[in-house]
Design an enzyme around this catalytic site. Structure first.
Site, PDB file in Angstrom:
ATOM      1  N   LYS A 114       0.820  -1.217   0.000  1.00  0.00           N
ATOM      2  CA  LYS A 114       0.000   0.000   0.000  1.00  0.00           C
ATOM      3  C   LYS A 114       0.846   1.256   0.000  1.00  0.00           C
ATOM      4  CE  LYS A 114      -4.481  -1.559   1.439  1.00  0.00           C
ATOM      5  NZ  LYS A 114      -5.677  -1.353   2.218  1.00  0.00           N
ATOM      6  N   LYS A 198      -4.876  -8.699  -6.371  1.00  0.00           N
ATOM      7  CA  LYS A 198      -6.196  -9.048  -5.837  1.00  0.00           C
ATOM      8  C   LYS A 198      -7.237  -8.005  -6.259  1.00  0.00           C
ATOM      9  CE  LYS A 198      -6.374  -6.854  -1.340  1.00  0.00           C
ATOM     10  NZ  LYS A 198      -7.181  -6.779  -0.178  1.00  0.00           N
ATOM     11  N   LYS A 201     -11.019  -2.546  -3.762  1.00  0.00           N
ATOM     12  CA  LYS A 201     -11.864  -1.350  -3.890  1.00  0.00           C
ATOM     13  C   LYS A 201     -11.066  -0.176  -4.440  1.00  0.00           C
ATOM     14  CE  LYS A 201     -13.946  -2.248   0.562  1.00  0.00           C
ATOM     15  NZ  LYS A 201     -12.876  -2.327   1.549  1.00  0.00           N
TER      16      LYS A 201
HETATM   17  N1  AQP Z   1      -9.826  -9.867  -3.582  1.00  0.00           N
HETATM   18  C1  AQP Z   1     -10.170 -10.448  -2.437  1.00  0.00           C
HETATM   19  N2  AQP Z   1     -10.337 -11.777  -2.379  1.00  0.00           N
HETATM   20  C2  AQP Z   1     -10.721 -12.382  -1.213  1.00  0.00           C
HETATM   21  N3  AQP Z   1     -10.964 -11.703  -0.071  1.00  0.00           N
HETATM   22  C3  AQP Z   1     -10.804 -10.367  -0.116  1.00  0.00           C
HETATM   23  N4  AQP Z   1     -10.969  -9.414   0.823  1.00  0.00           N
HETATM   24  C4  AQP Z   1     -10.694  -8.205   0.280  1.00  0.00           C
HETATM   25  N5  AQP Z   1     -10.354  -8.333  -1.003  1.00  0.00           N
HETATM   26  C5  AQP Z   1     -10.414  -9.669  -1.280  1.00  0.00           C
HETATM   27  C6  AQP Z   1     -11.388  -9.687   2.190  1.00  0.00           C
HETATM   28  O1  AQP Z   1     -12.499  -8.855   2.472  1.00  0.00           O
HETATM   29  C7  AQP Z   1     -12.467  -8.503   3.848  1.00  0.00           C
HETATM   30  C8  AQP Z   1     -12.666  -7.024   3.982  1.00  0.00           C
HETATM   31  O2  AQP Z   1     -11.565  -6.366   3.369  1.00  0.00           O
HETATM   32  P1  AQP Z   1     -11.334  -4.823   3.628  1.00  0.00           P
HETATM   33  O3  AQP Z   1     -12.259  -4.052   2.834  1.00  0.00           O
HETATM   34  O4  AQP Z   1     -11.387  -4.551   5.077  1.00  0.00           O
HETATM   35  O5  AQP Z   1      -9.851  -4.560   3.237  1.00  0.00           O
HETATM   36  P2  AQP Z   1      -8.965  -4.966   2.033  1.00  0.00           P
HETATM   37  O6  AQP Z   1      -8.521  -6.387   2.189  1.00  0.00           O
HETATM   38  O7  AQP Z   1      -7.861  -3.969   1.996  1.00  0.00           O
HETATM   39  O8  AQP Z   1      -9.941  -4.863   0.788  1.00  0.00           O
HETATM   40  P3  AQP Z   1      -9.770  -4.002  -0.495  1.00  0.00           P
HETATM   41  O9  AQP Z   1     -10.922  -4.190  -1.351  1.00  0.00           O
HETATM   42  O10 AQP Z   1      -8.419  -4.278  -1.101  1.00  0.00           O
HETATM   43  O11 AQP Z   1      -9.833  -2.529   0.058  1.00  0.00           O
HETATM   44  P4  AQP Z   1      -8.864  -1.334  -0.189  1.00  0.00           P
HETATM   45  O12 AQP Z   1      -8.725  -1.239  -1.655  1.00  0.00           O
HETATM   46  O13 AQP Z   1      -9.547  -0.183   0.438  1.00  0.00           O
HETATM   47  O14 AQP Z   1      -7.574  -1.682   0.504  1.00  0.00           O
HETATM   48  C9  AQP Z   1     -11.119  -8.979   4.413  1.00  0.00           C
HETATM   49  O15 AQP Z   1     -11.326 -10.166   5.145  1.00  0.00           O
HETATM   50  C10 AQP Z   1     -10.320  -9.258   3.188  1.00  0.00           C
HETATM   51  O16 AQP Z   1      -9.388 -10.297   3.412  1.00  0.00           O
END
Ligand code: AQP
Length: 334
Positions: A114, A198, A201
């Site tokens: 990040k 992955k 968002k």
């Molecule tokens: N691509 C993914 N595949 C499987 N699991 C995923 N999770 C997120 N992306 C995937 C799981 O969703 C839960 C909530 O995630 P989060 O929103 O708290 O944070 P994150 O993992 O950082 O998700 P994003 O979408 O990548 O958000 P941003 O872009 O804001 O950082 C967690 O259990 C995560 O493992």
């Protein structure tokens, strides 16, 4: 004494929830709610480790609650609240900042991903994020944490912190060592544009993900444009692994169908990718669009969503304050 089983997990209100959040985590939240005591948190303090527009943050927090409810979480069964409304999270996180080691945080790959090449300009919050995550979980003495595979390393850190706290303060078994619950078949949903990244968002391209609120037309367009391959679908996993975008599509198809990958490969071998794309589009429209419709309905009732959060926070505070009181005693804080 170690608690009986208790589930805790969090989701950041950083934008539209997507298929990765749903298949990797939230679908599992709903299943667990049927059998165990569960606490599900909208982790707004984690979200602000990267700058968030305040109005957007409020909107996204409410929308995340709406998404929880629309996917099947029941506020009468599970505790649903937002992290910042229970201040004990921040207090325990500070104590854990003093237990956790710099060397441990330096190994966290999510910070490296990040912060990228601009590490010096990343917030201190982003760096110590895993300590706050450990506090979120251990504040409730949660034993099980459903997450996607991307969070496995942070969970290991939470276990290290729990273990060190128990040892430093001579209180064996005070904190349980939380277990990650990671789905075997689809622990990581990948971007539709780059199968090595992955689905996320914060990806700039909306074509990289299926959002829970996407319309049937958007799903059709996104799956049509998703990267795949020009040759027919191979008949073995080894060849598929060389094409991560194609493998990702088959994995998603398998998961939504509740099948297994071997069966999917047998069904699809020799066919063009357009065949699996058409089938996947149909499946996604029937699985995702009703949820999206419900989210859109729920976000119109802000009063109800705020009430869900307030009631959840009241219940969470009772557990959190009791546990924090014991932590303060162990540490020697008057
Ligand atoms: N691509 C993914 N595949 C499987 N699991 C995923 N999770 C997120 N992306 C995937 C799981 O969703 C839960 C909530 O995630 P989060 O929103 O708290 O944070 P994150 O993992 O950082 O998700 P994003 O979408 O990548 O958000 P941003 O872009 O804001 O950082 C967690 O259990 C995560 O493992």
């Amino acid at each position: 004494m170690i608690n009986k089983k208790l589930v805790f997990s969090g989701v950041q209100p950083t934008g539209n929830l997507h298929l990765g959040n749903y298949l990797g985590a939230i679908k599992n939240f709903v299943l667990l709610q049927k059998e165990l005591n569960c606490i599900y948190c909208v982790v707004d303090l984690h979200a602000i480790t990267v700058f968030q527009n305040p109005k957007e943050l409020m909107k996204n927090t409410l929308e995340t609650v709406a998404s929880f409810i629309a996917t099947g979480l029941d506020p009468n069964k599970s505790i649903i609240f937002n992290q910042s409304s229970v201040s004990a999270h921040s207090e325990l996180a500070w104590i854990f900042n003093c237990v956790s080691r710099v060397g441990w945080l330096n190994r966290m790959t999510q910070f490296k991903d990040k912060a990228g090449s601009n590490k010096e300009k990343a917030s201190v919050g982003l760096y110590i994020y895993p300590n706050l995550m450990a506090a979120d979980i251990l504040l409730y003495k949660a034993t099980h944490v459903p997450v996607g595979a991307d969070q496995k390393q942070h969970l290991e850190l939470a276990r290290d912190i729990a273990q060190k706290f128990n040892k430093d303060f001579n209180c064996e078994d005070f904190f349980p060592l939380p277990e990650p619950l990671i789905l075997k078949n689809i622990s990581r949903v990948m971007s539709l544009r780059d199968g090595t990244k992955k689905m996320s968002k914060s990806d700039e391209s909306d074509y990289s993900r299926i959002n829970l609120k996407d319309s049937p037309d958007e799903i059709i367009k996104k799956i049509k444009k998703a990267k795949s391959g020009s040759e027919p679908i191979p008949d073995n996993l080894k060849s598929l692994e060389e094409k991560p975008e194609a493998l990702n599509l088959l994995n998603i198809y398998t998961e939504v169908l509740k099948s297994n990958l071997e069966k999917t490969i047998n069904e699809m071998a020799g066919k063009e990718y357009s065949f699996v794309k058409n089938k996947l589009t149909e499946l996604l429209i029937s699985e995702i669009c009703p949820i999206g419709k419900e989210i859109k309905k729920l976000i119109n009732d802000e009063t109800h969503l705020r009430e869900v959060l307030n009631k959840g926070a009241e219940k969470a505070r009772i557990i959190a304050e009791e546990n924090l009181k014991n932590v303060r005693e162990k540490v020697g804080l008057i």
